[in-house]
Design a protein around this motif. Sequence first.
Motif, PDB file in Angstrom:
ATOM      1  N   SER A   1      -5.766  15.565   4.208  1.00  0.00           N
ATOM      2  CA  SER A   1      -5.858  16.115   5.872  1.00  0.00           C
ATOM      3  C   SER A   1      -5.453  17.637   5.554  1.00  0.00           C
ATOM      4  O   SER A   1      -4.159  17.953   5.528  1.00  0.00           O
TER       5      SER A   1
ATOM      6  N   VAL B   1      -4.044  11.578   2.136  1.00  0.00           N
ATOM      7  CA  VAL B   1      -4.449  10.688   2.862  1.00  0.00           C
ATOM      8  C   VAL B   1      -5.017   9.540   2.549  1.00  0.00           C
ATOM      9  O   VAL B   1      -5.805   8.480   3.132  1.00  0.00           O
TER      10      VAL B   1
ATOM     11  N   GLU C   1      -4.601   6.782   0.633  1.00  0.00           N
ATOM     12  CA  GLU C   1      -4.240   5.357   0.846  1.00  0.00           C
ATOM     13  C   GLU C   1      -4.256   4.954   2.233  1.00  0.00           C
ATOM     14  O   GLU C   1      -4.851   3.938   2.676  1.00  0.00           O
ATOM     15  N   TYR C   2      -4.162   5.904   3.216  1.00  0.00           N
ATOM     16  CA  TYR C   2      -4.464   5.437   4.575  1.00  0.00           C
ATOM     17  C   TYR C   2      -5.970   5.331   4.841  1.00  0.00           C
ATOM     18  O   TYR C   2      -6.475   4.250   5.391  1.00  0.00           O
ATOM     19  N   VAL C   3      -7.036   6.113   4.354  1.00  0.00           N
ATOM     20  CA  VAL C   3      -8.219   6.260   4.264  1.00  0.00           C
ATOM     21  C   VAL C   3      -8.891   4.803   3.461  1.00  0.00           C
ATOM     22  O   VAL C   3      -9.703   3.969   4.324  1.00  0.00           O
TER      23      VAL C   3
ATOM     24  N   LEU D   1      -7.053   1.978   3.243  1.00  0.00           N
ATOM     25  CA  LEU D   1      -6.566   0.822   4.131  1.00  0.00           C
ATOM     26  C   LEU D   1      -7.478   0.770   5.357  1.00  0.00           C
ATOM     27  O   LEU D   1      -7.941  -0.403   5.613  1.00  0.00           O
ATOM     28  N   LYS D   2      -7.964   2.029   5.843  1.00  0.00           N
ATOM     29  CA  LYS D   2      -8.840   1.896   7.055  1.00  0.00           C
ATOM     30  C   LYS D   2     -10.292   1.338   6.800  1.00  0.00           C
ATOM     31  O   LYS D   2     -10.952   0.448   7.342  1.00  0.00           O
TER      32      LYS D   2
ATOM     33  N   GLU E   1      -9.605  -2.220   6.260  1.00  0.00           N
ATOM     34  CA  GLU E   1      -9.555  -2.967   7.487  1.00  0.00           C
ATOM     35  C   GLU E   1     -11.018  -2.931   8.117  1.00  0.00           C
ATOM     36  O   GLU E   1     -11.373  -4.174   8.555  1.00  0.00           O
TER      37      GLU E   1
END
Length: 195
Positions: A68, A91, A93-95, A97-98, A101
């Motif tokens: 980001s 980001v 890990e966030y991506v 995880l998304k 999900e």
Amino acid sequence: TMRTREDLLGRAIFDPFPDNPEDPEATGVRNLRASLGQVVRHRAPHTMAVQKYDIQRPDGGFEVRYWSPVNSPVLGEDGRLKYVIHRVEDVTEYVRLKEAEAQLRQLTGALEQRTAGMEAEVMRRAQQLEEANARLEEANEAKREFLSRMSHELRTPLTAVLGFGELLGYADLGEKEQGFVRLLQQAGSHLLDLI
């Protein structure tokens, strides 16, 4: 970024951070260049959308990463651009995880669909079983009625045969004829037991 400060100082930004040559869809360099160009032209910060920009490992291979980025101008006292601060937040890990999900939602949806299909199949088979049981009950009732009717229909003439056989037993008959009457009564009694 798997780089030390010393690795980066004095080098052009795209030198230590090239696009992954094995990813034909890599747009990291082009997107960053465009964002830096906007900061230079407008002398205003520019926030980029999350970027997939693979990082080269020390062994030469590339590791998938998501960033980001924000590019901000540093202006001198005279208002002229002196520097551009390129700040990025990893980001990845966030991506991931998304994405996990989203996959989980997709699998859950597929499982819910499959469960609904199985429920419908169970209901359909239960209905078929209920209908088959009703047909079996009808067949059993028809069989009971048939046997009851046949039993009555056979019993009436058989009773007459046995009655007349008994009367013949009282008659003055020869030994041979008395044997025939006993056979008639034994066979009739046996048939009555079967009925």
